[in-house]
Design a protein around this motif. Structure first.
Motif, mmCIF file in Angstrom:
data_model
loop_
_atom_site.group_PDB
_atom_site.id
_atom_site.type_symbol
_atom_site.label_atom_id
_atom_site.label_comp_id
_atom_site.label_asym_id
_atom_site.label_seq_id
_atom_site.Cartn_x
_atom_site.Cartn_y
_atom_site.Cartn_z
ATOM 1 N N TYR A 123 0.784 -1.294 0.053
ATOM 2 C CA TYR A 123 -0.115 0.228 -0.077
ATOM 3 C C TYR A 123 0.665 1.195 -0.346
ATOM 4 O O TYR A 123 0.577 2.108 -0.513
ATOM 5 C CB TYR A 123 -1.083 -0.025 1.119
ATOM 6 C CG TYR A 123 -2.065 -1.093 0.879
ATOM 7 C CD1 TYR A 123 -3.048 -0.679 0.111
ATOM 8 C CD2 TYR A 123 -2.202 -2.262 1.468
ATOM 9 C CE1 TYR A 123 -4.174 -1.176 0.039
ATOM 10 C CE2 TYR A 123 -3.159 -3.175 1.316
ATOM 11 C CZ TYR A 123 -4.164 -2.889 0.346
ATOM 12 O OH TYR A 123 -5.455 -3.530 0.131
ATOM 13 N N GLY A 124 2.151 1.257 0.608
ATOM 14 C CA GLY A 124 2.897 2.333 0.580
ATOM 15 C C GLY A 124 3.154 2.780 -0.756
ATOM 16 O O GLY A 124 3.674 3.929 -1.093
ATOM 17 N N GLU A 125 3.671 1.753 -1.667
ATOM 18 C CA GLU A 125 3.855 1.845 -2.672
ATOM 19 C C GLU A 125 3.116 2.696 -3.715
ATOM 20 O O GLU A 125 3.503 3.208 -4.704
ATOM 21 C CB GLU A 125 4.409 0.631 -3.446
ATOM 22 C CG GLU A 125 5.524 -0.022 -2.758
ATOM 23 C CD GLU A 125 6.097 -1.502 -3.453
ATOM 24 O OE1 GLU A 125 5.010 -2.029 -3.914
ATOM 25 O OE2 GLU A 125 6.998 -2.070 -3.313
ATOM 26 N N ARG A 126 1.801 2.706 -3.263
ATOM 27 C CA ARG A 126 0.661 3.038 -3.852
ATOM 28 C C ARG A 126 0.281 4.416 -3.202
ATOM 29 O O ARG A 126 -0.812 5.101 -3.583
ATOM 30 C CB ARG A 126 -0.275 2.249 -4.169
ATOM 31 C CG ARG A 126 -0.115 1.064 -5.140
ATOM 32 C CD ARG A 126 -0.959 -0.259 -4.836
ATOM 33 N NE ARG A 126 -0.488 -1.089 -5.875
ATOM 34 C CZ ARG A 126 0.752 -1.785 -5.815
ATOM 35 N NH1 ARG A 126 1.740 -1.844 -4.769
ATOM 36 N NH2 ARG A 126 1.035 -2.822 -6.467
ATOM 37 N N GLY A 127 1.022 4.746 -2.190
ATOM 38 C CA GLY A 127 0.732 6.244 -1.574
ATOM 39 C C GLY A 127 -0.645 5.996 -0.844
ATOM 40 O O GLY A 127 -1.121 6.985 -0.759
ATOM 41 N N LEU A 128 -1.108 4.935 -0.179
ATOM 42 C CA LEU A 128 -2.221 4.644 0.449
ATOM 43 C C LEU A 128 -1.779 4.016 1.898
ATOM 44 O O LEU A 128 -1.120 3.451 2.107
ATOM 45 C CB LEU A 128 -3.061 3.662 -0.502
ATOM 46 C CG LEU A 128 -3.541 3.976 -1.742
ATOM 47 C CD1 LEU A 128 -4.052 2.778 -2.432
ATOM 48 C CD2 LEU A 128 -4.348 5.008 -1.748
ATOM 49 N N PRO A 129 -2.666 4.548 2.815
ATOM 50 C CA PRO A 129 -2.478 3.648 4.181
ATOM 51 C C PRO A 129 -3.054 2.306 3.926
ATOM 52 O O PRO A 129 -3.845 2.066 3.036
ATOM 53 C CB PRO A 129 -3.527 4.498 5.011
ATOM 54 C CG PRO A 129 -4.699 5.169 3.978
ATOM 55 C CD PRO A 129 -3.798 5.380 2.592
ATOM 56 N N ALA A 130 -2.321 1.333 4.817
ATOM 57 C CA ALA A 130 -2.814 -0.056 4.763
ATOM 58 C C ALA A 130 -3.869 -0.326 5.766
ATOM 59 O O ALA A 130 -3.835 0.218 6.844
ATOM 60 C CB ALA A 130 -1.661 -0.823 5.167
ATOM 61 N N TYR A 131 -5.036 -0.703 5.093
ATOM 62 C CA TYR A 131 -6.156 -1.433 5.773
ATOM 63 C C TYR A 131 -6.376 -2.859 5.703
ATOM 64 O O TYR A 131 -6.169 -3.360 4.629
ATOM 65 C CB TYR A 131 -7.418 -0.652 5.334
ATOM 66 C CG TYR A 131 -7.624 0.736 5.937
ATOM 67 C CD1 TYR A 131 -8.092 1.077 6.917
ATOM 68 C CD2 TYR A 131 -7.186 1.823 4.934
ATOM 69 C CE1 TYR A 131 -8.351 2.351 7.462
ATOM 70 C CE2 TYR A 131 -7.365 3.030 5.363
ATOM 71 C CZ TYR A 131 -7.903 3.420 6.739
ATOM 72 O OH TYR A 131 -8.013 4.769 7.037
#
Length: 352
Positions: free
Chosen positions: A157-165
């Motif tokens: 998720y970090g590689e996509r600029g998103l928080p991990a849920y």
């Protein structure tokens, strides 16, 4: 008489009526019922009863995850009774369904734009449009130890600029009470709890409404004008349009050019029909428009061979819960979204 003797002591009410502790650390993962002494300085009842899945028993503390997802910490020294109990009794009305079936049906009705497998887990992303489309569905084994799996999730998720849920579920056979406890132990924070409700489809279709309902395969500008999420992107449109057989319902506004009075979305998938985005103009509520929209969609779903229905509703949405209960829906299980913990310097795991 209360029996003591450490972690391996038993928990139940004996045949003579005395309270006994007859569970052990070996019962982790089982559904239990326990009674504990309350703190003497706390006013009210002397005892508290807790029913749920025994998630862990370490260092003199029991963690029990209740049906709604709440984790309760109980000191072993406070136990006065308890036992292993059967799984929750079968539902008495509506269709039968397993958690695994509903989890797969629900993810097919709200597909991400991008997904990847981590063992049996599914990592899903859609540029941040809704947690459902941007979270891990952790059914089965990730194929590696949990800490390694969580690190892989954070990195993806970090590689996509998103928080991990991570989306978990509780309250039905085969749900993830143990994973919830492990996530909380590692500092993951539960941000949202909702419930998945199921019911028979035909009674919904039988409900009549006087208003015209237009059905379409795509969400047009009028439909989107009533949708609560404004400024819908191309990614969001892909998610909204995803699913085996998608229908959008619109009750036209009172005048030309006005936003619709009500809208709804339905996805037909085999025997299941899902309902979502049922929204009504605030000025036209209490006219039965939500029921009218759902009835029109239900009739179309019956024509395609569906017989059962499901929907998701947040725990604090009292109006929607009353509406759906009146239509014959009942809760099947709760689901939760856990967000990754922040790193000590204020950043986020997996970011780059």
């Amino acid at each position: 008489m209360i029996r003591t003797g450490g972690v391996n002591r038993p928990v139940e009410i004996s045949a003579t009526g005395r309270l006994e502790v007859r569970i052990t650390a070996a019962d982790v993962g089982k559904r239990v019922s326990v009674r504990r002494l309350n703190d003497p300085w706390v006013p009210g009842e002397k005892f508290t009863d807790t029913v749920g899945v025994l998630a862990s028993w370490d260092n003199g503390v029991l963690l029990i995850t209740r049906k709604g997802g709440e984790t309760v910490h109980i000191a072993e020294s406070s136990l006065v009774a308890g036992k292993v109990v059967p799984s929750a009794p079968a539902r008495r009305r509506g269709p039968s369904a397993t958690y695994q079936e509903l989890a797969h049906v629900s993810t097919r009705a709200w597909r991400p734009v991008e997904s990847e497998r981590l063992g049996e887990w599914e990592l899903r992303a859609a540029s941040g449009f809704t947690r459902r489309a941007n979270s891990v569905l952790p059914i089965g084994d990730p194929g590696i130890p949990l800490d390694g799996a969580l690190e892989a999730v954070r990195r993806w998720y970090g590689e996509r600029g998103l928080p991990a849920y991570i989306q978990t579920a509780t309250g039905a056979e085969g749900t993830q009470e143990l994973l919830c406890a492990e996530l909380e132990r590692r500092g993951w924070e539960r941000e949202v709890t909702a419930e998945l409700w199921i019911g028979a489809l035909a009674p919904i279709a039988d409900r009549a409404g006087a208003d015209e309902v237009l059905l379409a395969r795509d969400a047009d500008e009028a439909w989107l004008a009533r949708y609560q999420r404004k400024g819908v992107s191309e990614v969001a449109l892909k998610v909204l349009g995803s699913g085996p057989s998608v229908w959008f319902a619109t009750v036209p506004g009172s005048s030309d050019g006005a936003a619709p009075a009500a809208i709804g979305r339905c996805v037909v998938d085999g025997r299941w029909a899902s309902f979502s985005a049922v929204e009504v103009d605030p000025g036209q509520r209490r006219r039965g428009l939500a029921t009218t929209v759902m009835a029109a969609l239900a009739r179309r779903a019956l024509d395609e061979g569906a017989s059962a229905a499901w929907l998701q509703v947040e725990s604090d949405n009292t109006g929607a819960r009353a509406l759906y209960a009146g239509m014959g829906f009942a809760a099947h299980h709760a689901y939760h979204h856990y967000r990754e913990p922040a790193v000590p310097d204020g950043g986020r795991y997996g970011s780059s």
